[in-house]
Enzyme design. Structure first.
Site, PDB file in Angstrom:
ATOM      1  N   CYS A 167       0.843  -1.195   0.000  1.00  0.00           N
ATOM      2  CA  CYS A 167       0.000   0.000   0.000  1.00  0.00           C
ATOM      3  C   CYS A 167       0.878   1.244   0.000  1.00  0.00           C
ATOM      4  O   CYS A 167       1.840   1.346   0.774  1.00  0.00           O
ATOM      5  CB  CYS A 167      -0.932   0.016   1.219  1.00  0.00           C
ATOM      6  SG  CYS A 167      -2.211   1.282   1.117  1.00  0.00           S
ATOM      7  N   GLU A 212      -2.866  -2.192  -3.070  1.00  0.00           N
ATOM      8  CA  GLU A 212      -3.667  -0.979  -3.165  1.00  0.00           C
ATOM      9  C   GLU A 212      -2.692   0.196  -3.266  1.00  0.00           C
ATOM     10  O   GLU A 212      -2.088   0.607  -2.280  1.00  0.00           O
ATOM     11  CB  GLU A 212      -4.575  -0.808  -1.945  1.00  0.00           C
ATOM     12  CG  GLU A 212      -5.481   0.418  -2.047  1.00  0.00           C
ATOM     13  CD  GLU A 212      -6.477   0.491  -0.896  1.00  0.00           C
ATOM     14  OE1 GLU A 212      -7.597  -0.017  -1.081  1.00  0.00           O
ATOM     15  OE2 GLU A 212      -6.107   1.010   0.166  1.00  0.00           O
ATOM     16  N   TYR A 246      -1.890   4.174  -5.285  1.00  0.00           N
ATOM     17  CA  TYR A 246      -2.606   5.338  -5.783  1.00  0.00           C
ATOM     18  C   TYR A 246      -1.650   6.361  -6.378  1.00  0.00           C
ATOM     19  O   TYR A 246      -0.430   6.236  -6.198  1.00  0.00           O
ATOM     20  CB  TYR A 246      -3.422   5.977  -4.638  1.00  0.00           C
ATOM     21  CG  TYR A 246      -2.705   6.004  -3.314  1.00  0.00           C
ATOM     22  CD1 TYR A 246      -1.845   7.062  -2.997  1.00  0.00           C
ATOM     23  CD2 TYR A 246      -2.846   4.962  -2.370  1.00  0.00           C
ATOM     24  CE1 TYR A 246      -1.167   7.089  -1.796  1.00  0.00           C
ATOM     25  CE2 TYR A 246      -2.174   5.000  -1.172  1.00  0.00           C
ATOM     26  CZ  TYR A 246      -1.329   6.063  -0.890  1.00  0.00           C
ATOM     27  OH  TYR A 246      -0.647   6.079   0.310  1.00  0.00           O
TER      28      TYR A 246
END
Length: 377
Positions: free
Chosen positions: A335, A375, A377
Site C-alpha cells: 500500500c 492498493e 494510488y
C-alpha cells in the site's frame, strides 16, 4: 472513556483560527509507555463544539498500561456481519460526519506534513479493516461549476472500533499535498491538494462529507488466526496496516485471537517521517514472537550498493525468508504510491530468478491463492 484498561491525560489545547497551533500542538514523541502516562489528546463535546468533552477520544491510542495490554471494544455486534459493508453512502448522498481531532504525525525534519484525522460517524458508516472512505471537500468543482468536488479516497487507519474503541469513529492518515513552482521554488496555493489541505486544516466540530466504505482487496483474512501477514508500505500507505495491527495486538476481540506472524516493512524519507512508530515499537516489545518491524529510511540509510535505502532494498535483505513464507501460504500486502511497485516487483523478479523460479508463474499462483494484495494510488 469507558474503558478501564486505558489510562489517559486530557491536555487543554486552544482551538481557534491559528493553524500553526492546530498543526503542531501534538507531539507523538511525548508518548510514554511506563511511569507517568502522557497522551497528547484533544477532546470534543460534539453537542457543544467545545474542546472539552465528557466523551474522550484518544488520537493515537498507543499508550497502554503494561498490566492491561489489550483494550475492550464495543459493540461486538460489529463482528457479526458475514460480508463487509460496501458503499453505504454514495457521492450523491454522502454522510455528514464530524471532525474530532487533527494531529500532526511527523517531526520537524520530515519533508512534508502528515496528519492523523479522527472522524466521528456516530456508528452510521461501519467499515472493516483495510477499507477506504471517500471524502468530498467543501466548495465547488472548478471543472464543473455548480457541482461539488470529486470524491477523494483515503485508506482507513483504524479498526472497525475506531480510536475510541466504541465503533463511532474512523481515522485517516493524510499527507498535505502542496505544489511548488519548479522555476521560482515558491508554493502555489492554487495548485495545492484541495481535500488534503481541508482535512489537515480542519478543526474539531467541522463537518465533513464522507462516502463508502469501499474496497475488498485489502481486507484482512481472518479464517486462519495463525497465518503470516507481510505488510509493505510507503508513507501514508501505512494506514490499513495500522488497523490490522491494532486488531491483532491492541484490541481484545473475542472472535479474533491472533497467533501468527505480522511483519511490517515501512519506507519513509527519514526518522522524523516515521508514522505511528510508538505503536509499532510497543508491539515489537510486547509481542516479539508475533511481530517484526523493519524500516527503510531513504535519506538516512544506504543499501548494499551504497545507494539510498528504499523499501525494496529492505525486502531484498530478507528475500529468501520472505519467499519461504510465501511458499508456506503467507499473505503479502502493498500500500502506498503506485511508483513503489515497479521497484518492488523488479526486486522480487530478480530474487526469483536467482532461486531458479519464474516470477511470472509465482505471481500468478499467489494471485490465484489470494495471497497477493495491492492498493496503490
Amino acid at each position: 472513556m469507558a474503558h478501564s484498561a486505558v489510562s489517559q491525560v486530557s491536555v487543554a489545547v486552544p482551538v481557534g483560527s491559528d493553524s500553526s497551533i492546530r498543526r503542531s500542538v501534538f507531539k507523538p514523541h511525548t508518548l510514554s509507555f511506563c511511569g507517568t502516562l502522557r497522551a497528547p489528546v484533544l477532546t470534543l463535546d460534539l453537542s457543544t463544539k467545545n474542546a472539552r468533552s465528557k466523551n474522550l477520544y484518544t488520537i493515537c491510542m498507543s499508550v497502554q498500561q503494561a498490566s492491561a495490554p489489550k483494550v475492550s471494544v464495543s459493540p461486538l455486534q460489529l463482528e457479526d456481519a458475514k460480508e463487509p459493508p460496501l458503499n453505504t453512502f454514495k457521492p450523491k448522498e454522502p454522510y455528514t460526519a464530524t471532525i474530532v481531532s487533527v494531529e500532526r504525525l511527523v517531526g520537524p525534519k520530515a519533508p512534508g506534513e502528515v496528519c492523523h484525522v479522527v472522524i466521528d460517524h456516530g456508528g452510521n458508516v461501519p467499515y472493516w479493516e483495510g477499507q477506504s472512505y471517500g471524502v468530498i471537500p467543501p466548495g465547488e468543482n472548478p471543472k464543473k461549476p455548480g457541482s461539488p468536488h470529486n470524491v477523494r479516497l483515503y485508506s482507513i487507519a483504524s479498526t472497525r472500533y475506531g480510536d475510541s474503541f466504541d465503533g463511532n469513529t474512523a481515522s485517516l492518515c493524510v499527507r498535505r499535498a502542496l505544489y511548488y513552482d519548479p522555476e521560482t521554488g515558491k508554493e502555489d496555493p492554487s495548485k495545492s491538494g484541495v481535500c488534503s489541505n481541508f482535512l489537515c486544516d480542519a478543526k474539531p466540530g467541522d463537518k465533513v462529507q464522507i462516502t463508502g466504505p469501499s474496497g475488498k482487496i485489502m481486507l484482512l483474512p481472518e479464517d486462519n488466526p495463525n497465518a503470516t501477514h507481510i505488510m509493505i508500505a510507503t508513507g501514508t500507505g501505512i494506514a490499513p496496516f495500522r488497523g490490522y495491527l491494532r486488531r491483532m495486538f491492541m484490541e481484545s476481540v473475542p472472535k479474533y485471537k491472533f497467533g501468527g506472524l505480522a511483519w511490517l516493512f515501512l519506507g519513509v524519507a527519514n526518522s522524523d517521517s516515521l508514522l505511528y512508530d510508538d505503536e509499532f515499537s510497543k508491539y515489537l516489545r510486547d509481542h516479539p514472537d508475533n511481530f517484526r518491524y523493519d524500516t527503510a529510511l531513504s535519506r538516512e540509510q544506504k543499501n548494499k550498493k551504497g545507494g539510498k535505502m528504499y523499501v525494496q532494498d529492505k525486502i531484498e535483505e530478507y528475500s529468501n525468508e520472505i519467499f519461504k513464507l510465501l511458499d508456506g501460504g503467507a499473505h503479502i500486502y502493498f500500500c502506498g504510491l503506485k511508483g513503489m511497485m515497479p521497484g518492488i516487483q523488479g526486486t522480487l523478479k530478480r530474487v526469483a530468478e536467482e532461486r531458479g523460479e519464474s516470477w511470472e508463474e509465482k505471481l500468478s499462483q499467489l494471485k490465484k491463492n489470494k495471497q497477493w494484495h495491492v492498493e496503490v494510488y
